[in-house]
Design an enzyme around this catalytic site. Structure first.
Site, mmCIF file in Angstrom:
data_model
loop_
_atom_site.group_PDB
_atom_site.id
_atom_site.type_symbol
_atom_site.label_atom_id
_atom_site.label_comp_id
_atom_site.label_asym_id
_atom_site.label_seq_id
_atom_site.Cartn_x
_atom_site.Cartn_y
_atom_site.Cartn_z
ATOM 1 N N GLU A 169 4.378 -5.058 7.468
ATOM 2 C CA GLU A 169 3.615 -3.968 8.086
ATOM 3 C C GLU A 169 4.024 -3.659 9.518
ATOM 4 O O GLU A 169 4.101 -2.497 9.918
ATOM 5 C CB GLU A 169 2.106 -4.276 8.045
ATOM 6 C CG GLU A 169 1.470 -4.154 6.666
ATOM 7 C CD GLU A 169 1.518 -5.444 5.858
ATOM 8 O OE1 GLU A 169 2.289 -6.353 6.215
ATOM 9 O OE2 GLU A 169 0.778 -5.530 4.859
ATOM 10 N N GLU B 11 -0.644 -9.376 -0.516
ATOM 11 C CA GLU B 11 -2.078 -9.605 -0.284
ATOM 12 C C GLU B 11 -2.845 -9.697 -1.610
ATOM 13 O O GLU B 11 -3.745 -10.531 -1.757
ATOM 14 C CB GLU B 11 -2.634 -8.489 0.609
ATOM 15 C CG GLU B 11 -2.064 -8.574 2.016
ATOM 16 C CD GLU B 11 -2.415 -7.380 2.888
ATOM 17 O OE1 GLU B 11 -2.846 -7.597 4.022
ATOM 18 O OE2 GLU B 11 -2.250 -6.227 2.445
ATOM 19 N N GLY C 45 0.542 -4.995 0.772
ATOM 20 C CA GLY C 45 -0.625 -5.095 -0.110
ATOM 21 C C GLY C 45 -0.335 -5.850 -1.402
ATOM 22 O O GLY C 45 -1.249 -6.411 -2.019
ATOM 23 N N ALA D 274 0.874 -1.174 0.000
ATOM 24 C CA ALA D 274 0.000 0.000 0.000
ATOM 25 C C ALA D 274 0.912 1.225 0.000
ATOM 26 O O ALA D 274 2.068 1.153 0.437
ATOM 27 C CB ALA D 274 -0.877 -0.015 1.235
HETATM 28 N N1 COA Z 1 4.634 3.216 -0.791
HETATM 29 C C1 COA Z 1 5.018 4.350 -1.411
HETATM 30 N N2 COA Z 1 6.148 4.472 -2.102
HETATM 31 C C2 COA Z 1 6.926 3.378 -2.191
HETATM 32 C C3 COA Z 1 6.604 2.162 -1.583
HETATM 33 C C4 COA Z 1 5.385 2.104 -0.864
HETATM 34 N N3 COA Z 1 4.965 0.978 -0.280
HETATM 35 N N4 COA Z 1 7.574 1.256 -1.846
HETATM 36 C C5 COA Z 1 8.487 1.910 -2.589
HETATM 37 N N5 COA Z 1 8.105 3.181 -2.803
HETATM 38 C C6 COA Z 1 8.813 4.215 -3.581
HETATM 39 C C7 COA Z 1 9.993 4.777 -2.819
HETATM 40 O O1 COA Z 1 9.584 5.769 -1.909
HETATM 41 C C8 COA Z 1 10.816 5.337 -3.961
HETATM 42 O O2 COA Z 1 10.234 6.546 -4.382
HETATM 43 P P1 COA Z 1 11.178 7.873 -4.620
HETATM 44 O O3 COA Z 1 12.129 7.446 -5.702
HETATM 45 O O4 COA Z 1 10.212 8.929 -5.039
HETATM 46 O O5 COA Z 1 11.865 8.113 -3.336
HETATM 47 C C9 COA Z 1 10.584 4.326 -5.080
HETATM 48 O O6 COA Z 1 9.378 3.645 -4.736
HETATM 49 C C10 COA Z 1 11.694 3.305 -5.208
HETATM 50 O O7 COA Z 1 11.862 2.675 -3.962
HETATM 51 P P2 COA Z 1 13.285 2.530 -3.229
HETATM 52 O O8 COA Z 1 13.035 2.366 -1.767
HETATM 53 O O9 COA Z 1 14.183 3.646 -3.622
HETATM 54 O O10 COA Z 1 13.821 1.162 -3.870
HETATM 55 P P3 COA Z 1 14.841 0.146 -3.211
HETATM 56 O O11 COA Z 1 15.216 -0.810 -4.276
HETATM 57 O O12 COA Z 1 15.940 0.849 -2.505
HETATM 58 O O13 COA Z 1 14.008 -0.641 -2.091
HETATM 59 C C11 COA Z 1 12.059 -1.800 -1.219
HETATM 60 C C12 COA Z 1 12.921 -1.467 -2.467
HETATM 61 C C13 COA Z 1 10.839 -2.549 -1.707
HETATM 62 C C14 COA Z 1 12.882 -2.695 -0.253
HETATM 63 C C15 COA Z 1 11.671 -0.495 -0.489
HETATM 64 O O14 COA Z 1 11.113 0.403 -1.452
HETATM 65 C C16 COA Z 1 10.658 -0.673 0.593
HETATM 66 O O15 COA Z 1 11.000 -1.154 1.667
HETATM 67 N N6 COA Z 1 9.389 -0.266 0.334
HETATM 68 C C17 COA Z 1 8.333 -0.367 1.303
HETATM 69 C C18 COA Z 1 7.844 -1.777 1.436
HETATM 70 C C19 COA Z 1 6.759 -1.878 2.480
HETATM 71 O O16 COA Z 1 6.983 -1.680 3.658
HETATM 72 N N7 COA Z 1 5.548 -2.234 2.049
HETATM 73 C C20 COA Z 1 4.401 -2.405 2.892
HETATM 74 C C21 COA Z 1 3.640 -1.153 3.010
HETATM 75 S S1 COA Z 1 2.237 -1.384 4.065
#
Ligand code: COA
Length: 260
Positions: A134, A114, A111, A66
Site C-alpha cells: 500500500e 489481509e 487486501g 483492494a
Molecule cells: N485493483 C484493480 N485492478 C487490478 C489490481 C487491483 N489491486 N491488481 C491487478 N489489477 C488488474 C490490472 O489492472 C489488469 O487489468 P487490465 O487487464 O484491465 O489492465 C489485470 O488486473 C491484470 O493485472 P496486470 O497488472 O496486467 O498483471 P501482471 O501480471 O502484469 O502484474 C501484479 C500482477 C499483481 C504485480 C500487478 O497487477 C499489481 O501490482 N497489482 C496491484 C497490486 C497492489 O498494489 N495491491 C494493493 C492494492 S491496495
C-alpha cells in the site's frame, strides 16, 4: 448462492468460496466486498456449513488487493467508511465460529494478504506471493494489515514488510510464519480440504471454543486469557463432545490392556 464475483460451493459440510474476478486478479471492489459480507453471514448462520475454504479464481491470483480504481476515487470520509466495512467483513469470517482456511493460489497482496490473515489457517501454493504494497501507492493497509501482520509474524518483520512494500514468495512466507504450509499448486485445494476435514473430525465445540480462546485471548492480559481458557475447559466438560472424545480414548486403552 452464486453471483458474478463470488462462487459458493457447499459439499458435505465444506463451503468453498472462490473470489471470481480473474481478469482483474480477483481485486476486491465494493461489490465483491458486499458479496463476501453476505457469504460470511451465511457461513455463520447455516448449520449445514461446518468449515470454509476461501480461494481465488484462475491460476494467477488469490486476491491482488483492494480495487485500486475504487481507492482512486475516495475522499477521507468514504475512505474511512470503506476501511471499516472491509474490516467488518473480514472480522465476520474470523469470528464465524467455524474453521476458515485460506487456500492462497497466487498473488495475495494488500487486501488479499489481509483476507488471508483473517482466516484461521493459510495454505499457500508454491507460486503464491504475499505483500502489503500500500505505501507504494501512498495509502496504508486498511483491512487489518497493520494489526494482524504483527500479530502473526512479530512487530519487526511486519514493519519491514509494510514499510518496504516488498513482495515475498511462499517459501519466505512460510519461514516467517505467515503461512502454515506450502504445497504444489495442483495439490492446493485437495490439501486444504484434507486439513479442513481433519479439523472437522474433531469435537466441533472444542474446535469452536479453541478458536475463540486464541482469538480473544491475544487481546487480553495473560490472567484474563487463562481464565477464559479455564471457563471453556469447564464448559466443554458439560458437552457430549467431551464425553464421547474421552470415553472413546479410555475404552480403547481398556481394550488394549484387557485384550477385549
Ligand atoms: N485493483 C484493480 N485492478 C487490478 C489490481 C487491483 N489491486 N491488481 C491487478 N489489477 C488488474 C490490472 O489492472 C489488469 O487489468 P487490465 O487487464 O484491465 O489492465 C489485470 O488486473 C491484470 O493485472 P496486470 O497488472 O496486467 O498483471 P501482471 O501480471 O502484469 O502484474 C501484479 C500482477 C499483481 C504485480 C500487478 O497487477 C499489481 O501490482 N497489482 C496491484 C497490486 C497492489 O498494489 N495491491 C494493493 C492494492 S491496495
Amino acid at each position: 448462492m452464486t453471483s458474478p464475483n463470488l462462487l459458493f460451493d457447499l459439499n458435505d459440510g465444506v463451503a468453498v468460496i472462490t473470489i471470481n474476478r480473474p481478469d482483474k486478479l480477483n481485486a476486491l471492489n465494493d461489490q465483491v466486498m458486499a458479496e463476501l459480507g453476505q457469504a460470511a453471514d451465511r457461513v455463520t448462520t447455516d448449520p449445514e456449513i461446518k468449515g470454509v475454504i476461501i480461494t481465488g479464481a484462475g491460476p494467477k491470483a488469490f486476491v491482488a488487493g483492494a480495487d485500486i480504481g475504487d481507492l482512486a476515487k475516495q475522499g477521507p470520509f468514504d475512505g474511512k467508511a470503506r476501511a471499516m466495512r472491509g474490516q467488518g467483513v473480514l472480522r465476520r469470517f474470523e469470528s464465524c465460529g467455524k474453521p476458515v482456511i485460506a487456500a492462497v493460489n497466487g498473488f495475495a497482496l494488500g487486501g488479499g494478504c489481509e483476507l488471508a490473515m483473517a482466516c484461521h489457517i493459510r495454505i499457500a501454493s508454491e507460486n503464491a506471493k504475499f505483500g502489503q504494497p500500500e505505501v507504494k501507492l501512498g495509502i496504508s493497509p486498511g483491512y487489518g494489515g497493520t494489526q494482524r501482520l504483527p500479530r502473526l509474524v512479530g512487530k519487526g518483520v511486519a514493519m519491514q514488510l509494510i514499510l518496504t512494500a516488498e513482495m515475498i514468495d511462499a517459501a519466505e512466507a512460510y519461514r516467517i510464519g505467515l503461512v502454515n504450509k506450502v504445497v504444489p499448486a495442483d495439490q492446493l485445494m485437495a490439501e486444504s480440504e484434507k486439513m479442513l476435514r481433519g479439523i472437522l473430525s474433531m469435537g466441533p465445540l472444542a474446535v469452536r471454543l479453541s478458536i475463540e480462546a486464541i482469538d480473544h485471548g491475544l487481546e487480553m492480559t495473560l490472567d484474563e486469557g487463562l481464565l477464559l481458557e479455564a471457563n471453556h475447559f469447564g464448559l466443554l466438560a458439560a458437552t457430549q463432545d467431551t464425553k464421547e472424545g474421552l470415553s472413546a480414548f479410555l475404552e480403547k486403552r481398556q481394550a488394549k490392556f484387557t485384550g477385549k
